[in-house]
Design a protein around this motif. Structure first.
Motif, PDB file in Angstrom:
ATOM      1  N   GLU A 182       0.807  -1.031   0.007  1.00 23.05           N
ATOM      2  CA  GLU A 182      -0.478   0.515  -0.002  1.00 23.05           C
ATOM      3  C   GLU A 182       0.786   1.378   0.113  1.00 23.05           C
ATOM      4  OE1 GLU A 182      -0.594  -2.712   2.365  1.00 23.05           O
ATOM      5  OE2 GLU A 182      -1.978  -3.802   1.092  1.00 23.05           O
ATOM      6  N   GLU A 185       2.321   1.690  -3.191  1.00 18.77           N
ATOM      7  CA  GLU A 185       1.063   2.402  -4.596  1.00 18.77           C
ATOM      8  C   GLU A 185       0.451   3.820  -4.419  1.00 18.77           C
ATOM      9  OE1 GLU A 185      -2.138  -0.657  -3.801  1.00 18.77           O
ATOM     10  OE2 GLU A 185      -0.874  -2.122  -5.072  1.00 18.77           O
ATOM     11  N   GLN A 188       3.059   6.032  -5.602  1.00 20.74           N
ATOM     12  CA  GLN A 188       2.741   6.398  -7.071  1.00 20.74           C
ATOM     13  C   GLN A 188       2.097   7.734  -7.227  1.00 20.74           C
ATOM     14  OE1 GLN A 188       5.864   5.441  -9.125  1.00 20.74           O
ATOM     15  NE2 GLN A 188       7.098   4.710  -7.023  1.00 20.74           N
ATOM     16  N   GLN A 189       1.243   7.298  -7.088  1.00 20.02           N
ATOM     17  CA  GLN A 189       0.148   8.234  -6.364  1.00 20.02           C
ATOM     18  C   GLN A 189       0.585   9.366  -6.504  1.00 20.02           C
ATOM     19  OE1 GLN A 189      -3.278   6.455  -4.633  1.00 20.02           O
ATOM     20  NE2 GLN A 189      -3.228   4.956  -5.829  1.00 20.02           N
TER      21      GLN A 189
END
Length: 198
Positions: A182, A185, A188-189
């Protein structure tokens, strides 16, 4: 000093700086060495980070006010190493390259690159890592952080130089497990911080 403005275009450096002192402000700081030093003298920023090797090459080592050790600021993976690539079936080129190879550096860089590969990092991911061979042992430190330095995951490993890739891979896997998928992820956002250009 709290509230100081630090000039650095490196997300890796910014993350490590902010992890140590979140009151600091990091601004995007580009240009050649002379331009950065001029901006520093003009008070555009309170401090900046420059490669000491580069300052020495330019006979400007006296401009450095401090040299950061790896306990204070980890470099990018393979920073300062020169890599030469060729076809694996080109025996003649391989002989020339082999004569240029510095085995200790190759071992350290192999460890660092295995760490990076395990984390599947990219240019938006503040990842740092350095391996050193000290008294016959390979010592590795690595980290991954959020851009704002609020989350930082570290790993340190010691082992035989012959196990360099294994050590790097295990350090990366350890951080990946601790941080969780998580975190990566989410990372990367994230937008790069709206750095004020200096």
């Amino acid at each position: 000093k709290d509230g100081s403005v630090i000039g650095s275009a490196s997300l890796r450096r910014q993350a490590q700086i902010l992890a140590k002192n979140p009151t600091l402000k990091c601004v995007n700081f580009r240009g050649n060495v002379q331009t950065r030093l001029r901006k520093l003298d003009e008070g555009v920023v309170d401090a900046t980070l420059l490669a000491y090797a580069g300052l020495k090459r330019m006979d400007m080592a006296d401009e450095a006010t401090a040299v950061l050790e790896w306990e204070e600021m980890l470099p990018a993976v393979a920073q300062g190493a020169i890599g030469i690539q060729c076809r694996d079936d080109d025996e003649r080129a391989l002989r020339y390259i082999d004569a240029l190879n510095h085995e200790e550096t190759f071992t350290c860089v192999s460890c660092e690159r295995a760490f990076l590969a395990a984390l599947d990092g990219n240019c938006k991911t503040p990842i740092a890592g350095q391996a050193q061979i000290i008294d016959g042992e390979l010592r590795f430190q690595g980290l991954v952080a959020s851009v704002d330095g609020s989350q930082i995951y570290r790993s340190s490993k010691v082992g035989a130089p012959a196990d360099a890739e294994k050590i790097g891979r295990e350090a990366g896997e350890e951080i990946k497990a601790e941080a969780g998928i998580e975190f990566f992820e989410w990372l990367q956002q994230q937008e790069e911080p709206a750095a004020v250009s200096a």
